[in-house]
Design a protein around this motif. Structure first.
Motif, PDB file in Angstrom:
ATOM      1  N   GLN A  29     -46.202  18.004   7.809  1.00  0.00           N
ATOM      2  CA  GLN A  29     -44.854  18.444   7.275  1.00  0.00           C
ATOM      3  C   GLN A  29     -44.239  19.578   7.821  1.00  0.00           C
ATOM      4  O   GLN A  29     -44.409  19.866   8.630  1.00  0.00           O
ATOM      5  N   ASP A  30     -42.569  19.012   7.763  1.00  0.00           N
ATOM      6  CA  ASP A  30     -41.573  19.242   8.712  1.00  0.00           C
ATOM      7  C   ASP A  30     -42.270  20.920   8.112  1.00  0.00           C
ATOM      8  O   ASP A  30     -41.398  21.129   6.996  1.00  0.00           O
ATOM      9  N   LYS A  31     -41.910  21.998   8.879  1.00  0.00           N
ATOM     10  CA  LYS A  31     -42.258  23.281   8.981  1.00  0.00           C
ATOM     11  C   LYS A  31     -41.014  23.699   7.785  1.00  0.00           C
ATOM     12  O   LYS A  31     -41.080  24.536   7.082  1.00  0.00           O
ATOM     13  N   LYS A  32     -39.450  22.664   8.259  1.00  0.00           N
ATOM     14  CA  LYS A  32     -37.735  23.506   7.834  1.00  0.00           C
ATOM     15  C   LYS A  32     -38.681  22.649   6.280  1.00  0.00           C
ATOM     16  O   LYS A  32     -37.895  23.507   5.168  1.00  0.00           O
ATOM     17  N   THR A  33     -38.349  21.224   5.906  1.00  0.00           N
ATOM     18  CA  THR A  33     -37.546  20.629   4.827  1.00  0.00           C
ATOM     19  C   THR A  33     -39.230  20.498   4.245  1.00  0.00           C
ATOM     20  O   THR A  33     -39.232  20.132   2.698  1.00  0.00           O
ATOM     21  N   LYS A  34     -40.576  20.326   4.420  1.00  0.00           N
ATOM     22  CA  LYS A  34     -41.226  20.605   3.700  1.00  0.00           C
ATOM     23  C   LYS A  34     -41.650  18.736   3.575  1.00  0.00           C
ATOM     24  O   LYS A  34     -42.699  19.083   2.942  1.00  0.00           O
ATOM     25  N   GLN A  35     -40.715  18.426   4.478  1.00  0.00           N
ATOM     26  CA  GLN A  35     -40.830  16.779   3.980  1.00  0.00           C
ATOM     27  C   GLN A  35     -42.386  16.128   4.862  1.00  0.00           C
ATOM     28  O   GLN A  35     -42.019  16.544   5.740  1.00  0.00           O
ATOM     29  N   LYS A  66     -37.318   5.018   7.872  1.00  0.00           N
ATOM     30  CA  LYS A  66     -36.937   6.579   7.307  1.00  0.00           C
ATOM     31  C   LYS A  66     -38.422   7.497   6.458  1.00  0.00           C
ATOM     32  O   LYS A  66     -38.020   8.794   6.624  1.00  0.00           O
ATOM     33  N   ASP A 103     -37.766  12.737  -2.199  1.00  0.00           N
ATOM     34  CA  ASP A 103     -37.704  13.742  -2.181  1.00  0.00           C
ATOM     35  C   ASP A 103     -39.014  14.671  -2.352  1.00  0.00           C
ATOM     36  O   ASP A 103     -39.826  14.059  -3.645  1.00  0.00           O
ATOM     37  N   ASP A 104     -40.139  15.339  -1.578  1.00  0.00           N
ATOM     38  CA  ASP A 104     -41.117  16.438  -1.953  1.00  0.00           C
ATOM     39  C   ASP A 104     -42.315  15.213  -2.187  1.00  0.00           C
ATOM     40  O   ASP A 104     -43.484  15.570  -3.017  1.00  0.00           O
ATOM     41  N   ARG A 164     -43.940  12.720   6.773  1.00  0.00           N
ATOM     42  CA  ARG A 164     -43.272  12.246   7.489  1.00  0.00           C
ATOM     43  C   ARG A 164     -44.401  10.799   8.774  1.00  0.00           C
ATOM     44  O   ARG A 164     -46.084  12.510   8.459  1.00  0.00           O
ATOM     45  N   THR A 194     -41.667  10.255  11.324  1.00  0.00           N
ATOM     46  CA  THR A 194     -40.713  11.211  12.145  1.00  0.00           C
ATOM     47  C   THR A 194     -39.062  10.741  13.557  1.00  0.00           C
ATOM     48  O   THR A 194     -39.441   9.451  13.692  1.00  0.00           O
TER      49      THR A 194
END
Length: 613
Positions: A159-165, A87, A60-61, A167, A90
């Motif tokens: 960077q995913d807008k929701k999860t901020k992860q 994983k 995470d992060d 990929r 995206t």
């Protein structure tokens, strides 16, 4: 593991040590800085090939650098379907990515530069450039080919807008890794098909031809190899071989893994494409499977083929050997060479292999009993005929190995001005035809004599760039090794022999799609076939010293140590039967290399050693 057996025994890769690599444990694996340019993404240090490597999913992060690092590590793991590597991608990239399309091998692990750094406060994307020096590429058919030049590919992260992860959302197809990781992950094995227009003169069976491929060693290699066999030969070999499996034959739907039972019997359930095959065809299919699986472990002693819920046939190894002949199991009777009086002599093969010592004796017939001085020779694979080139290289003689036989006029005369511009050492193929090259710069030619006699057929060599210095035809009769000289440099190539016309009576013969097998050598002194898909080569790299090594026909280096060092090697001879020792002509005359020993003298005055072929 190389694709040819050693000592006639199956090799057994063990499972002794395990290593975990990933985002948590980095020691001994690829290293990458936490920020800034990513440099020195080193290949995993060379480990025992039994080491297992497991990938770790992204934390995470994780920063973009960690994502790229973790993804590259996951490519070198033993994850069967690269699920952990996906994983790091995206969802859409994971669906588009096809790791099986190719494997690019670099001299070292891929390095990486930040192409556009990400400012976490202002940017939602970033890119990296992967770079390195290419060594080889394994294509979608699992076929290896040497490569050179720079490797540069871009990976893009968002960077995913929701999860901020972070990929990876864009990346090159296939996988990339360093040479040592490739050697740890992959193994070379031979698939076997049947020569489509060649039959052995010594037996009624067809000829089996090895088709080397690379499979992932710890990802169910047996099932991988069977699937690869069923898909058909690689594109380079396809024009000259055939398969006994009906078009479209595959493993039955739902079959994910194959393994032999406790009796070493492998049951292979096939789809409905094979349900109508007859017994003879089924036996040939089983032979292909058994030849192909002989290097894998656990041992497979026999196979049972099924289709549409019923047994089609079963076959043992002895059944397979009755279906086709292979060079690697054909035992020569004698080793041959030219003695100090320039006559053809022979020594029993069992003596060369370590049996009771025997003195060389002249062969029956004019080449051993006559008055022609010889510098090089070749003996047919059935050991009934021999060919010799005169001491000055101008004339080629052919005679039978029968006492009292006459020699007659030469079948070929070269008009080259010097010995180096005249005839090469000849070579016999499995059909009993004789090959030789005339090195005359005015008219260089590759020639074929049907059954060693008559008017020679000029062999077409499209794509040949240089002059043939030496040649050897493989036991399968569909491949030929050529040492080609140009500008003072010699290179070793393997070409595909294509015959137009009926088997045994071709109207034309050509050697096509020459492939370099030793691109790093600038001098090739001598070479010989040493297995179904392996050669032994004596040569020198630029600025280096003479060395003896094994190479695969695809240009890869087989696993295992090279032959013991020997100085001043002028000629070398090997048998496709790997139980026979290497023999060489060096400063000490004729010498042999028994298994597990050092070079030993055979004859102080001899030259030009050859096994049949």
């Amino acid at each position: 593991m190389d694709a040819d057996r050693e000592g006639g025994r199956r090799r057994t890769p063990g499972r002794a040590a395990y290593v975990v690599c990933g985002a948590v444990l980095l020691a001994g694996c690829a290293s990458m800085p936490d920020s800034g340019d990513l440099r020195g993404v080193d290949s995993t240090p060379r480990q025992d090939t039994q080491v297992r490597v497991f990938a770790m999913p992204p934390q995470d992060d994780a920063e973009p650098t960690d994502i790229v690092q973790g993804f590259l590590e996951a490519l070198t793991s033993d994850d069967p379907n690269y699920e952990t590597a996906r994983k790091y991608l995206t969802g859409s990239a994971a669906k588009k990515w096809q790791p099986g399309l190719s494997t690019t091998v670099l001299d070292d692990g891929p390095g990486a530069d930040v192409l556009r750094p990400a400012d976490r406060a202002q940017s939602e994307d970033t890119s990296f450039t992967l770079f390195g020096t290419k060594v080889a590429v394994v294509d979608g058919q699992q076929s290896y080919a040497p490569a050179s030049g720079a490797y540069r590919e871009t990976v893009h992260l968002v960077q995913d807008k929701k999860t901020k992860q972070w990929r990876i959302d864009s990346l090159p197809q296939g996988v990339v890794m360093g040479k040592s990781d490739f050697q740890r992950n992959y193994m070379a094995v031979n698939k076997y098909y049947f020569a489509s227009n060649t039959k052995a003169v010594t037996a009624p069976e067809t000829v089996a031809v090895a088709d080397p491929v690379y499979v992932r060693e710890r990802v169910d290699p047996m099932t991988q190899l069977v699937r690869s066999l069923l898909k058909g030969p690689t594109s380079w070999l396809d024009p000259v071989v055939r398969t006994s499996f009906p078009t479209g034959t595959a493993l039955r739907s739902g079959v994910s893994s194959l393994a032999p039972d406790d009796r070493n019997t492998l049951t292979v359930p096939l789809n409905a494409k094979a349900k109508h095959v007859g017994t003879d065809q089924c036996k040939a299919m089983a032979a292909q499977l058994l030849f192909t699986l002989q290097n894998l472990t656990p041992a497979v002693d026999d196979v049972e083929l099924q289709s549409a819920g019923r047994q089609l046939c079963s076959a043992t190894e002895s059944d397979a050997d009755g279906e086709a002949t292979r060079g690697s199991v054909k035992n020569p009777e004698f080793l041959y060479f030219v003695d100090g009086e320039h006559r053809l002599v022979r020594v029993p093969a069992e003596a060369v292999a370590g049996g009771p010592k025997a003195q060389p004796v002249p062969v029956p017939g004019a080449l051993g009993e006559g008055d022609k001085d010889l510098r090089s020779v070749a003996v047919s694979r059935d050991e009934h005929m021999a060919a010799g080139v005169s001491l000055d290289g101008t004339s080629l003689y052919v005679g039978s190995l029968v006492s009292g036989g006459s020699l007659g006029d030469p079948v070929l005369v070269s008009s080259g001005k010097t010995a180096g511009d005249r005839l090469t050492t000849p070579s016999w193929d499995t059909e009993g035809d004789l090959w030789v090259a005339d090195r005359n710069p005015v008219d260089p030619r590759l020639l074929l004599f049907k059954e060693g006699a008559g008017k020679p057929l000029v062999v077409q060599t499209p794509g040949l760039d240089g002059r043939i210095k030496d040649l050897r035809v493989a036991a399968d009769g569909v491949r030929i090794a050529l040492v080609v000289e140009k500008g003072g440099k010699q290179s070793l190539f393997v070409g595909r022999i294509e015959r137009e016309g009926r088997a045994g009576d071709p109207q034309s013969v050509s050697v096509r799609e020459l492939r370099a097998t030793t691109p790093d050598l600038e001098e090739v002194t001598t070479m010989s076939w040493a297995g179904d898909s392996r050669l032994v080569v004596v040569g020198r790299e630029q600025g280096g010293v003479q060395q003896t090594r094994y190479v695969q026909v695809d240009g890869s280096t087989p696993e295992g140590p090279p032959p013991a060092a020997l100085t001043g090697v002028k000629e070398i001879a090997a048998s496709e039967d790997d139980e026979m020792p290497l023999v060489a002509y060096s400063e000490d005359g004729i010498v042999r290399l028994p298994s597990g020993a050092q070079w030993q003298k055979v004859d102080a005055d001899g030259t030009a050693p050859v096994y049949p072929g």
